[in-house]
Design an enzyme around this catalytic site. Structure first.
Site, PDB file in Angstrom:
ATOM      1  N   ARG A   1       0.838  -1.208   0.000  1.00  0.00           N
ATOM      2  CA  ARG A   1       0.000   0.000   0.000  1.00  0.00           C
ATOM      3  C   ARG A   1       0.866   1.248   0.000  1.00  0.00           C
ATOM      4  O   ARG A   1       0.514   2.258  -0.625  1.00  0.00           O
ATOM      5  CB  ARG A   1      -0.952  -0.040   1.196  1.00  0.00           C
TER       6      ARG A   1
ATOM      7  N   LYS B   1      -2.665   6.448   1.457  1.00  0.00           N
ATOM      8  CA  LYS B   1      -2.460   6.959   2.806  1.00  0.00           C
ATOM      9  C   LYS B   1      -1.562   8.192   2.732  1.00  0.00           C
ATOM     10  O   LYS B   1      -0.376   8.164   3.114  1.00  0.00           O
ATOM     11  CB  LYS B   1      -1.856   5.847   3.681  1.00  0.00           C
TER      12      LYS B   1
ATOM     13  N   GLU C   1     -16.123   6.149   4.793  1.00  0.00           N
ATOM     14  CA  GLU C   1     -15.378   5.643   5.947  1.00  0.00           C
ATOM     15  C   GLU C   1     -15.286   6.747   6.987  1.00  0.00           C
ATOM     16  O   GLU C   1     -15.930   7.789   6.842  1.00  0.00           O
ATOM     17  CB  GLU C   1     -13.997   5.152   5.516  1.00  0.00           C
TER      18      GLU C   1
HETATM   19  N1  PLP Z   1      -9.210   4.215   6.697  1.00  0.00           N
HETATM   20  C1  PLP Z   1      -8.388   5.200   7.066  1.00  0.00           C
HETATM   21  C2  PLP Z   1      -8.705   6.566   6.603  1.00  0.00           C
HETATM   22  C3  PLP Z   1      -7.270   4.936   7.850  1.00  0.00           C
HETATM   23  O1  PLP Z   1      -6.451   5.912   8.225  1.00  0.00           O
HETATM   24  C4  PLP Z   1      -7.020   3.618   8.268  1.00  0.00           C
HETATM   25  C5  PLP Z   1      -5.840   3.294   9.068  1.00  0.00           C
HETATM   26  O2  PLP Z   1      -4.844   2.875   8.589  1.00  0.00           O
HETATM   27  C6  PLP Z   1      -7.901   2.616   7.857  1.00  0.00           C
HETATM   28  C7  PLP Z   1      -8.991   2.946   7.091  1.00  0.00           C
HETATM   29  C8  PLP Z   1      -7.682   1.197   8.263  1.00  0.00           C
HETATM   30  O3  PLP Z   1      -6.642   0.614   7.519  1.00  0.00           O
HETATM   31  P1  PLP Z   1      -5.786  -0.558   8.116  1.00  0.00           P
HETATM   32  O4  PLP Z   1      -6.732  -1.616   8.515  1.00  0.00           O
HETATM   33  O5  PLP Z   1      -4.927  -0.982   6.988  1.00  0.00           O
HETATM   34  O6  PLP Z   1      -5.030  -0.013   9.260  1.00  0.00           O
HETATM   35  C1  COI Z   2      -3.950   3.341  11.567  1.00  0.00           C
HETATM   36  O1  COI Z   2      -4.929   2.717  11.981  1.00  0.00           O
HETATM   37  O2  COI Z   2      -2.822   2.834  11.489  1.00  0.00           O
HETATM   38  C2  COI Z   2      -4.054   4.725  11.131  1.00  0.00           C
HETATM   39  O3  COI Z   2      -3.176   5.191  10.488  1.00  0.00           O
HETATM   40  C3  COI Z   2      -5.234   5.510  11.521  1.00  0.00           C
HETATM   41  C4  COI Z   2      -4.894   6.727  12.284  1.00  0.00           C
HETATM   42  C5  COI Z   2      -6.179   7.398  12.610  1.00  0.00           C
HETATM   43  C6  COI Z   2      -4.109   6.489  13.519  1.00  0.00           C
END
Ligand code: PLP
Ligand code: COI
Length: 341
Positions: A82, A184, A220
């Site tokens: 990612r 991200k 989201e």
């Molecule tokens: N959506 C957003 C905007 C996020 O910042 C995060 C955190 O990383 C997620 C979703 C969840 O992603 P992940 O499960 O890969 O941490």
């Molecule tokens: C994560 O879950 O790793 C994120 O980057 C989300 C953030 C709001 C801390």
């Protein structure tokens, strides 16, 4: 190795400086060999690309102490992939994915004393990030970058731990169609600061963002994806090109279908149908699976049957299975657990 003297169970989601961090610099078209350092400070030109035009992206994953006493992390290869996608969209160089995983392992191992013990309710949050470091004044990509990884021990993202949260439907949009919602990028979080401060002022834990084009579909929150459960037990999650493809969510959908034998659907979710779901939750590395108790919007509110004290039964099963896999209590699907030491 002796653990640090920390009251692990009282940690919130905050920054604690740990001993080592990883740094690699990109210059003249290539990455240097990278190293661990004690130095937590970054010194930059006043005109660095990241400071002028926000050329930065990041990742988030966690290291866990398992029931067997091993330190592991969860699917770091997906964070590496990612981050490559984020870098491409932001015209940044890719940090090689195998090196990303090796660097994660190296920095966690070097901070093993900071990895919270099994059963403490805390974990070591790992934050890889990259930014344009040389002076840039015309609007263009930098040609020098720094990739870093720091770690910090964390507790629950939401103050109440696994207690249900109350969210509100934001009047602001998070991501445009064909924009950067699927990567991200730091800029996605900068624009969410005013909405989250506003939500907190109004007594809510988080914002639900709707799709910017029609404002009818669920996207989201500022830091997590949604999962819903229908009254007949199907796990549903929104499909959209402008949300972050959560690694936690992909894992939950797999767990739901292949381990728990539930029906799953990844599809557009209209806000109008949310009132008919039996359960709702937020999922992400930081959020893990946080149940949603209530959603407040202009003109009404949706209260989920499990109320403000408990997780719904399906959410609970998903939570227990996912965290069981992460903590070594349940056998993981092939390739999910990366053993560090
Ligand atoms: N959506 C957003 C905007 C996020 O910042 C995060 C955190 O990383 C997620 C979703 C969840 O992603 P992940 O499960 O890969 O941490
Ligand atoms: C994560 O879950 O790793 C994120 O980057 C989300 C953030 C709001 C801390």
């Amino acid at each position: 190795m002796e653990k640090k003297d920390i009251d692990w169970s009282s940690l919130g989601f905050g920054y604690v400086k740990t001993d080592k961090r990883y740094v690699s610099d990109f210059k003249n078209g290539s990455w240097d060999e990278g190293k661990l350092t004690d130095d937590d400070k970054v010194v930059l030109s006043e005109c660095a690309g990241v400071l002028q035009y926000a050329q930065t992206c990041f990742e988030g994953l966690k290291a866990y102490t398992t029931e067997q006493g091993k330190i592991v992390c969860f699917r770091p290869d997906l964070n590496a992939a990612r981050m490559s996608d984020s870098a491409k969209r932001l015209e940044m160089p890719i940090f090689p994915e195998e090196r990303f995983v090796e660097a994660v392992k190296e920095v966690v191992k070097a901070n093993a004393a900071w990895v919270p013990p099994y059963g403490s309710g805390a974990t070591l949050y790992i934050r890889p990030y990259m930014f344009g470091s040389n002076p840039v004044i015309g609007v263009k990509p930098a040609n020098e970058y720094q990739f870093r990884i720091f770690t910090t021990p964390v507790g629950p993202y939401f103050k109440g731990g696994a207690k249900p949260v109350t969210i509100t439907v934001s009047d602001f949009d998070r991501a445009a169609p064909h924009g950067t919602g699927h990567i991200k990028a730091g800029l996605n979080y900068a624009m969410s600061l005013h909405p989250i401060v506003t939500a907190h002022k109004n007594g809510f834990d988080e914002n639900m963002y709707l799709d910017a084009a029609t404002r009818t579909k669920v996207e989201e929150t500022g830091g997590a994806n949604f999962i819903f459960v229908t009254k007949d037990g199907t796990v549903v999650t929104p499909k959209s090109d402008s949300i972050l493809p959560s690694i936690t969510r992909r894992s939950i959908m797999y767990v739901a279908e292949h381990i728990l034998g539930l029906k799953t659907e990844t599809r557009e979710v209209y806000f109008d149908e949310v009132k008919d779901f039996a359960e709702a939750g937020l999922c992400g590395t930081a959020a893990v699976i946080s149940p949603v108790g209530k959603i407040v919007y202009k003109g009404g509110e949706i209260a989920f049957p499990a109320g403000m004290n408990d997780m719904g039964p399906v959410t609970k099963k998903l939570y227990e299975t996912l965290t069981g896999i992460q903590m070594g209590r349940i056998e993981a699907p092939e390739g999910w657990i990366c053993e560090i030491c």
